[in-house]
Design a protein around this motif. Structure first.
Motif, mmCIF file in Angstrom:
data_model
loop_
_atom_site.group_PDB
_atom_site.id
_atom_site.type_symbol
_atom_site.label_atom_id
_atom_site.label_comp_id
_atom_site.label_asym_id
_atom_site.label_seq_id
_atom_site.Cartn_x
_atom_site.Cartn_y
_atom_site.Cartn_z
ATOM 1 N N ASN A 1 -7.262 5.018 1.977
ATOM 2 C CA ASN A 1 -8.282 3.989 2.159
ATOM 3 C C ASN A 1 -8.038 2.896 1.129
ATOM 4 O O ASN A 1 -7.801 3.202 -0.060
ATOM 5 N N ILE A 2 -8.082 1.652 1.556
ATOM 6 C CA ILE A 2 -7.895 0.543 0.630
ATOM 7 C C ILE A 2 -9.072 0.496 -0.340
ATOM 8 O O ILE A 2 -10.237 0.597 0.065
ATOM 9 N N ALA B 1 -1.375 4.330 -4.094
ATOM 10 C CA ALA B 1 -0.155 3.589 -3.782
ATOM 11 C C ALA B 1 -0.546 2.139 -3.552
ATOM 12 O O ALA B 1 -1.644 1.848 -3.055
ATOM 13 N N GLY B 2 0.336 1.231 -3.943
ATOM 14 C CA GLY B 2 0.013 -0.182 -3.807
ATOM 15 C C GLY B 2 1.176 -1.007 -3.322
ATOM 16 O O GLY B 2 2.347 -0.715 -3.629
ATOM 17 N N LYS C 1 6.719 -2.614 -2.461
ATOM 18 C CA LYS C 1 5.944 -1.516 -3.018
ATOM 19 C C LYS C 1 5.758 -1.774 -4.505
ATOM 20 O O LYS C 1 6.720 -1.910 -5.251
ATOM 21 N N VAL C 2 4.502 -1.845 -4.940
ATOM 22 C CA VAL C 2 4.209 -2.120 -6.343
ATOM 23 C C VAL C 2 4.310 -0.837 -7.164
ATOM 24 O O VAL C 2 4.856 -0.825 -8.268
ATOM 25 N N GLY C 3 3.782 0.260 -6.608
ATOM 26 C CA GLY C 3 3.836 1.517 -7.334
ATOM 27 C C GLY C 3 3.081 2.612 -6.618
ATOM 28 O O GLY C 3 2.367 2.370 -5.636
ATOM 29 N N GLU C 4 3.239 3.840 -7.123
ATOM 30 C CA GLU C 4 2.580 5.005 -6.537
ATOM 31 C C GLU C 4 2.464 6.090 -7.590
ATOM 32 O O GLU C 4 3.377 6.272 -8.400
ATOM 33 N N GLY D 1 -4.340 1.533 -2.311
ATOM 34 C CA GLY D 1 -5.093 2.524 -1.571
ATOM 35 C C GLY D 1 -5.229 3.835 -2.324
ATOM 36 O O GLY D 1 -4.374 4.196 -3.139
ATOM 37 N N VAL D 2 -6.314 4.558 -2.021
ATOM 38 C CA VAL D 2 -6.557 5.887 -2.579
ATOM 39 C C VAL D 2 -6.283 6.912 -1.486
ATOM 40 O O VAL D 2 -6.855 6.821 -0.385
#
Length: 195
Positions: free
Chosen positions: A30-31, A158-159, A145-148, A192-193
């Motif tokens: 979910n964002i 994840a972003g 992809k920014v990170g996870e 997102g979570v």
């Protein structure tokens, strides 16, 4: 002949199982709009002399992502067009009018991905359907992809970030802003979570 049919059936069954396995691995997110760890911003040139910056304060959405099968990812966004905020009340009123977004008639903008292709460096291209003012167009834009990883509260996040350039007339916005302002750039910063 029977052996060939049996072999084909086994092969098809194996492929189906592999696809199902990959689909099952994709995690849903979910964002994080509640924590304001996501944003949808826009910028457009003003007469070719400077940039007008703004954002949409209210939006929601979700995505699926698995680092092992990133090209199976999907994303859905719903934007409240009346939440447009350019830090100028009178301008916002005009941008929300039927000269531009006509938010009373079209209160929502939407994006639904159809295809995402990542390269090994976390960069990719997303293609999907973007709907604005009741008009739906296929758009393609780059994402990164920014990170996870784990967050401090026991969750997993994840972003991603992406920027799309939209031609105003493609979405029925015909108010003449001059040739330098034919496109608006949308920036999506999505964290997102994992559910």
């Amino acid at each position: 002949m029977k052996k060939q049919i049996l072999a084909a059936a086994i092969t098809a069954s194996s492929l189906f199982a592999a696809v199902a396995s990959n689909a099952a691995q994709a995690a849903d997110y979910n964002i994080d709009v509640a924590g304001a760890h996501a944003s949808i911003q826009f910028k457009i040139k003003h007469l070719g002399y400077s940039w007008l910056l703004g954002r949409f304060n209210t939006f929601d959405g979700d995505f699926s992502y698995d680092a092992k099968s990133p090209n199976a990812s999907q994303i859905n966004l719903i934007i409240d067009t009346a939440s447009l905020d350019s830090n100028h009340a009178e301008r916002d009123k005009h941008l929300k009018s039927d000269d531009f977004l006509d938010v009373k008639k079209f209160p929502k903008a939407k994006f639904k991905s159809q295809n995402i292709e990542f390269s090994d460096d976390g960069k990719g291209l997303v293609t999907g359907l973007f709907t604005l003012k009741g008009i739906t167009k296929t758009i393609t834009f780059p994402i990164t992809k920014v990170g996870e990883g784990a967050d401090p509260w026991g969750g997993h996040r994840a972003g991603f970030s992406g920027e799309a350039s939209l031609k105003l007339t493609d979405y029925g916005i015909t108010t003449n802003l001059g040739p330098a302002s034919a496109y608006v750039d949308m920036t999506f910063n999505i964290e997102g979570v994992r559910l």
